[in-house]
Design a protein around this motif. Structure first.
Motif, short mmCIF file in Angstrom:
data_model
loop_
_atom_site.label_atom_id
_atom_site.label_comp_id
_atom_site.label_asym_id
_atom_site.label_seq_id
_atom_site.Cartn_x
_atom_site.Cartn_y
_atom_site.Cartn_z
N SER A 242 70.71 -19.79 10.71
CA SER A 242 71.99 -20.10 10.08
C SER A 242 71.79 -20.79 8.74
O SER A 242 72.47 -20.50 7.75
N THR A 243 70.80 -21.70 8.69
CA THR A 243 70.50 -22.39 7.44
C THR A 243 69.88 -21.44 6.42
O THR A 243 70.17 -21.52 5.21
N ILE A 244 69.04 -20.55 6.90
CA ILE A 244 68.43 -19.56 6.00
C ILE A 244 69.52 -18.74 5.31
O ILE A 244 69.52 -18.57 4.09
N TYR A 245 70.47 -18.22 6.09
CA TYR A 245 71.52 -17.39 5.50
C TYR A 245 72.45 -18.22 4.61
O TYR A 245 72.95 -17.71 3.59
N ASP A 246 72.69 -19.48 4.96
CA ASP A 246 73.47 -20.36 4.08
C ASP A 246 72.78 -20.51 2.73
O ASP A 246 73.42 -20.46 1.67
N ARG A 247 71.47 -20.71 2.77
CA ARG A 247 70.73 -20.90 1.51
C ARG A 247 70.66 -19.60 0.71
O ARG A 247 70.64 -19.64 -0.53
N ILE A 248 70.60 -18.46 1.40
CA ILE A 248 70.63 -17.19 0.67
C ILE A 248 71.94 -17.05 -0.09
O ILE A 248 71.96 -16.65 -1.26
N ARG A 249 73.05 -17.40 0.57
CA ARG A 249 74.36 -17.33 -0.10
C ARG A 249 74.41 -18.26 -1.31
O ARG A 249 75.05 -17.94 -2.32
N ASP A 250 73.72 -19.39 -1.20
CA ASP A 250 73.70 -20.36 -2.30
C ASP A 250 72.58 -20.07 -3.31
O ASP A 250 72.34 -20.88 -4.21
N GLU A 251 71.89 -18.93 -3.11
CA GLU A 251 70.77 -18.55 -3.97
C GLU A 251 69.67 -19.60 -3.97
O GLU A 251 69.04 -19.88 -4.99
N ARG A 252 69.42 -20.17 -2.79
CA ARG A 252 68.38 -21.19 -2.64
C ARG A 252 67.29 -20.73 -1.68
O ARG A 252 66.44 -21.52 -1.28
N PHE A 253 67.30 -19.45 -1.32
CA PHE A 253 66.26 -18.88 -0.46
C PHE A 253 66.18 -17.39 -0.78
O PHE A 253 67.21 -16.76 -1.07
N PRO A 254 64.96 -16.81 -0.76
CA PRO A 254 64.83 -15.38 -1.11
C PRO A 254 65.61 -14.49 -0.13
O PRO A 254 65.54 -14.70 1.08
N PRO A 255 66.36 -13.54 -0.64
CA PRO A 255 67.11 -12.64 0.25
C PRO A 255 66.20 -11.63 0.92
O PRO A 255 65.07 -11.40 0.50
N GLN A 256 66.69 -11.03 2.00
CA GLN A 256 65.94 -9.98 2.66
C GLN A 256 65.81 -8.77 1.73
O GLN A 256 66.55 -8.63 0.76
N ILE A 257 64.84 -7.89 2.04
CA ILE A 257 64.53 -6.75 1.17
C ILE A 257 65.75 -5.86 0.98
O ILE A 257 66.11 -5.49 -0.12
N ASP A 258 66.38 -5.49 2.08
CA ASP A 258 67.56 -4.62 2.03
C ASP A 258 68.60 -5.24 2.95
O ASP A 258 68.50 -5.12 4.17
N PRO A 259 69.61 -5.90 2.40
CA PRO A 259 70.57 -6.62 3.25
C PRO A 259 71.27 -5.75 4.28
O PRO A 259 71.74 -6.23 5.30
N GLY A 260 71.30 -4.42 4.07
CA GLY A 260 71.98 -3.55 5.02
C GLY A 260 71.09 -2.99 6.11
O GLY A 260 71.58 -2.33 7.02
N SER A 261 69.79 -3.24 6.02
CA SER A 261 68.87 -2.63 7.00
C SER A 261 68.71 -3.52 8.22
O SER A 261 68.94 -4.72 8.18
N ARG A 262 68.34 -2.91 9.32
CA ARG A 262 68.04 -3.62 10.56
C ARG A 262 66.69 -3.12 11.08
O ARG A 262 66.47 -1.91 11.11
N PRO A 263 65.78 -4.03 11.44
CA PRO A 263 65.94 -5.48 11.40
C PRO A 263 65.88 -6.01 9.97
O PRO A 263 65.39 -5.34 9.07
N ALA A 264 66.37 -7.24 9.79
CA ALA A 264 66.27 -7.88 8.49
C ALA A 264 64.80 -8.19 8.21
O ALA A 264 64.09 -8.69 9.07
N LEU A 265 64.35 -7.87 7.00
CA LEU A 265 62.95 -8.03 6.64
C LEU A 265 62.83 -8.78 5.32
O LEU A 265 63.63 -8.57 4.39
N TRP A 266 61.82 -9.65 5.24
CA TRP A 266 61.51 -10.37 4.02
C TRP A 266 60.08 -10.06 3.60
O TRP A 266 59.20 -9.81 4.44
N ARG A 267 59.81 -10.09 2.30
CA ARG A 267 58.43 -10.01 1.83
C ARG A 267 57.75 -11.36 2.08
O ARG A 267 58.30 -12.41 1.73
N GLU A 268 56.57 -11.31 2.63
CA GLU A 268 55.86 -12.56 2.91
C GLU A 268 55.58 -13.32 1.62
O GLU A 268 55.67 -14.56 1.59
N SER A 269 55.27 -12.60 0.53
CA SER A 269 54.97 -13.28 -0.72
C SER A 269 56.17 -14.08 -1.21
O SER A 269 56.02 -15.18 -1.76
#
Length: 230
Positions: free
Chosen positions: A193-220
């Motif tokens: 929940s905090t991760i998604y809050d920070r994504i909305r506030d542009e304080r955390f890197p977003p997932q690669i493709d917000p519409g894909s499942r499962p949600a995926l992030w680049r490790e880098s």
């Protein structure tokens, strides 16, 4: 030049991947990547894009294709076109990967080098990638103690193909591991929940493709955030 109608995803249903001296099939590169990332093998890739398909697997494969396609577009992986049926391979310039969508090219693993952007062109060449790509994928993503099977290495056949590239030309591509949400939570120590809050506030890197499942992030991206959290 032989032209063959190649059905999408049929390279992933063949019993074996084709071989070229010092190079591996584009289908083998994608399959190796998804197998180590998600346990998705070649038959599952083909089935995911059938009707009906597995949306979860399709999302993982599509994300993998986008990442690998960018490596080819940026010249970090070297691609080659070999005539269907055998013959002298020729380099595919990085600019030939300037595509809006890499999926169709990965689906057929074939190309007409004279018309790389014509989706209606009947393929005349199979696509191969420098063998170093497979070693790089195993080096980055294989579980500890698991090495690349010897059988996956392309056999030497210098009579048919051009000599292998110099070591400098065959440098390992800079690939990037995907992380699922639970892995991201474990690494950064923050709940979803905090991760998604920070994504909305542009304080955390977003997932690669917000519409894909499962949600995926680049490790880098996640590691970069850890070095400078905000």
């Amino acid at each position: 030049m032989i032209a063959v109608a190649v059905q999408p995803w049929c390279p992933y249903t063949a019993e074996t991947f084709p071989r070229s001296h010092g190079r591996v099939s584009l289908a083998e590169v994608l399959t190796t990547y998804t197998l180590l990332q998600d346990g998705t093998g070649a038959p599952q890739i083909a089935e995911a894009f059938g009707d009906p398909g597995d949306e979860r697997v399709r999302g993982v494969v599509a994300a993998s294709i986008r990442l690998l396609g960018r490596q080819l577009l940026e010249g970090r992986m070297k691609a080659y076109a070999r005539p269907i049926g055998g013959g002298e391979p020729v380099a595919i310039p990085a600019g030939a990967w300037e595509l809006d969508d890499f999926v169709l090219r990965f689906a057929t693993c074939a190309i007409d080098p004279r018309r790389p952007f014509d989706a209606t062109a009947t393929p005349t060449h199979s696509i191969f990638v420098d063998d170093a790509a497979i070693d790089a994928i195993y080096g980055l993503f294989a579980p500890e103690g698991l090495s690349r099977p010897r059988a996956q290495r392309a056999p030497a056949n210098p009579s048919n193909d051009a000599p292998p590239e110099s070591p400098d030309a065959r440098s390992a591509p800079e690939l990037n591991r995907f992380l699922r949400l639970d892995e991201v939570e474990r690494i950064v120590g923050i709940k979803r929940s905090t991760i998604y809050d920070r994504i909305r506030d542009e304080r955390f890197p977003p997932q690669i493709d917000p519409g894909s499942r499962p949600a995926l992030w680049r490790e880098s991206d996640v590691r970069a955030w850890l070095a400078d959290p905000r």
